[in-house]
Structure formats: C-alpha cells, structure tokens
Design a protein around this motif. Structure first.
Motif: not given
Length: 515
Positions: A138-142
C-alpha cells in the motif's frame, strides 16, 4: 489539489526515497536517487475539462506523464507509465488524493494508481499504474511532494519560458502576475504548499534546544562512539557516556547540525566502503582540520522520529542481520521496504542548552563560595568528597531529572533483552538454476505468522514476485527443498531461499511433482 496548483513545479519522491524521473530515451519513466537534474522536475498543469485532475509535464523533455495500456510484464498486474506527448488526453490526467502528508495519484482513464515498485529486477526502479494488491504494497502508491523553487533551476530562463506557455491558473492564484516572472517564482516558494511540505520534512525542532542527545535505532540500540575514538557502533547500554552526542548547530544554516562524541570528535560520513562490493559506507568519529560537509547532518522528520541525512543524500543507518552487519552503522539509502526503518532514530534529549548553562553558572558560584584548603590538610580531602557528591547531584539535574539518573543506574547492570515478537527470516532470491550468492548479505524481516502459506504471501510482498516457491537448504547435501509443512516452533530464526516460478528449478520441481 490546491497545494499542487500553488506549487507549480514539483518533485515526486516514492516510499523508497527515490525520485520520479523521465529517462534520457524520452519515453521511459523510472525511479532514481538523483533528484538534482531537471528530469526529476514535473510542472503541474490544471486540466481545463476536469478541475479535479492535473497533468505532469517533464521539465527536461516537455513530455507528459502517461498511463499507457501496455502491460509491464506479460501475465503480471500493472501497466507501464511513460512520458509521451498527448494522444489520449484522459491518459495524462491524474487525480491527487490526500493520504496524511502524502498524495496518491489516480489515473482518470484506468482508475489505477501511480506506483513505485520495489523488489528485484525487472521490478526494481520501475513505475507502473496499478492497485495495491496486499497490505505490504500500500505504501508503494504514496508519494512525497517537494515544491521546486524556479530560481534554483540550472536553466532558469528555459524554465521560465516553459512555464509561460502553461495555463493561466497561476495568474489567478498569484494576483495576476506573469507565471514566468521572478515575482511568481517567489510567490510559489512562499506558498502554503511550500511551507507545509518544508515543515513536514524538517526535523530540526527535535534539536533546537538540545545540548546533549542519545540516538536509539530501530533495533532498540544506541549510537555509540567506541573507545578506539574512531569506530561508531550500536549497543543496548544507553547509560554509557559514549552514548551521548553533543549537538552543534552549523552557523548560517537553520536545518543542519553536527554531532560530537564524548571524545571530542565528529560523527562523520566517510567515503570508505564498509564491505567491498556492498552498498553502504563507514560512519566514523573524526576531527578534520577543516569542518566540511562530511560532518554535517540534516534531520528529516518521520512521525515522532527522525532520519539524519548527509549532504549527499544518504542516511545514517543502523544495520541488523548477521555479523559483520550486526551492530554496524553505515550511511546508505534504504533499498527495500524491509530496511526502511533502519534509517529511523528516536532522539532522547539529555541536556537542554539554556537550562544546563544556568546550572553550570550555579555550580561555578557554589565553587567560589567553598573554603580554600591548603594542600595535604584534612579539610582538602573533605572538600573534594563534598564537591564530587555535589557534582553528581547537579549532573543528574542537568540530564533532566533524578528519575533519569536512577534509570541510568539500573541500566548499568546486566541487560535483559526484551522477548522478540515473531521470528527473524533471512532470505535470498535464487537464480534460474537455484543458485544464491552466499557471500552477499541476505535480506531479512520479522515474521509473526505460523504457516507456510502466510510466509509465502509475506515473501511475495517483499520481493514483488508471484507464485514463488519457498525453499530451505538441506544441511546434508545443500540441495533446495520446498517447505510444505508447518514452520519450526519457538520462533526459530530461519534461512529461506525464494525460487521464482519462472526459473528452471521451479520447472524441475513441477516435473517431479514437488510444489
């Protein structure tokens, strides 16, 4: 949305601390640690027919960030993100979505998110548009958004002429001034967006009034200046005097500090490799004749913690794993999600500048009132003993409180490490024939699950691979065998080899009916 418009030109930094750049081939978009070139700068345009979306135009190539419809890898999720001129206007439109201090960018055409991929090649440094499939990605799109001051660009006139051809939204935001004018550049730099992002990234508020600090790593160990007056390591004993670092502000800068050890030497980011062929350089104690950028550190906030960045973009890193990595300290950039926390430090303030200076003044006044004894007299010995006792009390006050002094006393005894929650997993990714380089440090993470299925899912998140085989090496013949039963009990540390489903070894396992 308003923040992007008021910023005008930005750099986008991923969770891997890499910048979104348009490559030299004027087509590929990737991640790079070099954020100083114009290829890392994206000019923000407002979409005329969609007020909720923006376009990003690369300052160097003049091409747009585009969500293409071509697969990144056949049979895998995720499509390529390219830099192209406008063919389908909806493919260059991105909808910013706030997530705390960071942003997500959703393609208005596909409904997928701009994603910075990690893992092994070919995923490493790639950029796709996709949806986060698991909690671990999920942090890969932040993305962190860094505003760009136009006057700092190398080709200032080119940048201004480029901006002057963009939409007129900036003239509305900044009182009708020409977007290409120096006044507009100053307005962008002083905009609310610029102030918000700089406040978010700065960690100087943790050091402003600090005179002496301790730095505790992700491994619950303290940054230690070794007795050889050169090495820097980690240790659990935070009560030792060599765990204390004096904070020294750098004149002329409000966001850079130096850290001085109890031996009077500075924490230094050297250019000596820690291990030949591996990333990471040594961090040492030195006293250079001329204080240069190697002893300067920029605190960057990460929640309630801080990262310490060198002037060259590396971070002070507390290493884990097996020796010689264990307890070592290097400066490096975290390459994987599993090691992101290795560059994060807790700051314990031991002495506050103004208060400790007042205490020193009081100590000096008391010293002046003491009776002067002749050498060899009994009064001299009694005075020395009372002085030592008083100095001990005053030190406990300057360190914060008597409570802290008692804590140090209790810590000075035998250390009892806390019970570890979960087991430590070390893993390598095998090549096509199942081989691994045992001389290279294995990646590691803490795993709290109990089944092979859970471990497989976690390793897929860590590596970015799908349909992997989780194998162990036989101690008898060194051959690889897939794990099929429950994991060993008692949270035993495990050494795992990940075999990609596309490798020849995986094919041999399939032929043999092993999976």
């Amino acid at each position: 949305m308003d923040l992007l418009i008021k910023t005008g030109a930005v750099k986008l930094r991923s969770h891997l601390e890499k910048f979104l750049v348009g490559d030299d081939d004027n087509e590929t978009v990737r991640q790079s640690r070099n954020g100083s070139s114009q290829r890392a700068i994206w000019v923000v345009e407002l979409c005329s027919d969609n007020r909720e979306a923006v376009r990003f135009k690369n300052l160097s190539s003049g091409l747009y960030l585009t969500a293409s419809d071509s697969q990144f890898l056949l049979g895998m999720t995720g499509k390529r993100v390219l830099q192209l001129s406008i063919f389908d206007p909806t493919r260059v439109e991105w909808e910013p979505i706030s997530d705390g201090f960071q942003l997500k960018f959703r393609s208005t055409k596909e409904g997928k998110y701009l994603r910075a991929n990690g893992g092994t090649p070919p995923w490493r440094n790639s950029v796709t548009h996709d949806s986060p499939l698991t909690g671990g990605t999920t942090s890969w799109i932040l993305w962190d958004v860094e505003p760009v001051l136009l006057s700092d660009l190398g080709s200032f006139n080119d940048a201004l002429s480029t901006l002057s051809s963009f939409n007129s939204v900036f003239s509305d935001e900044f009182g009708g001034s020409n977007p290409g004018s120096p006044m507009s550049a100053r307005s962008i730099a002083s905009s609310p967006a610029s102030r918000l992002f700089s406040k978010k990234r700065s960690g100087m508020d943790l050091f402003y009034n600090a005179k002496t600090v301790r730095l505790k790593s992700h491994h619950d160990k303290y940054l230690i200046a070794e007795d050889d007056k050169e090495s820097v390591t980690q240790d659990r004993n935070g009560s030792a005097r060599n765990a204390r670092w004096v904070v020294e502000p750098v004149k002329g800068s409000n966001h850079i500090i130096r850290l001085k050890s109890c031996y009077g030497k500075y924490l230094t980011a050297s250019n000596q490799h820690f291990l030949l062929g591996m990333t990471g350089s040594k961090v040492l104690q030195t006293m250079p004749r001329k204080l240069d950028s190697s002893v300067e550190w920029e605190p960057t906030k990460d929640g309630s913690q801080v990262r310490l960045k060198t002037r060259y973009g590396n971070y002070l890193r507390a290493n884990g794993g097996l020796p010689p990595w264990r307890n070592s300290v290097t400066h490096d950039v975290p390459h994987r999600t599993a090691t992101q926390d290795w560059v994060v430090w807790n700051v314990d303030i031991l002495e506050i500048s103004d208060y400790s200076d007042k205490v020193d003044d009081e100590v000096k006044k008391v010293e002046d009132l003491k009776p002067k004894a002749k050498p060899g007299s009994g009064l001299e010995q009694a005075t020395v003993e009372k002085s030592d006792s008083f100095g001990s009390d005053m030190n406990s006050v300057s360190n914060g409180s008597q409570k802290y002094n008692r804590q140090e006393s209790s810590d000075s005894g035998t250390y009892s490490p806390p019970k570890q929650d979960g087991r430590l997993i070390y893993y390598h990714v095998a090549d096509d024939y199942g081989g691994v380089d045992d001389g290279v440090e294995g990646n590691s993470f803490t795993f709290k699950g109990h089944s092979v299925k859970e471990l497989t899912q976690k390793l897929e998140e860590e590596t970015g691979l799908e349909d992997i085989l989780v194998c162990t090496r036989s101690p008898l013949n060194a051959k690889l065998y897939p794990l099929r039963l429950q994991l060993p009990p008692n949270n035993t540390t495990m050494h795992i080899v990940v075999v990609p489903s596309t490798s020849r070894l995986a094919g041999e396992f399939a032929k043999a009916g092993i999976s």
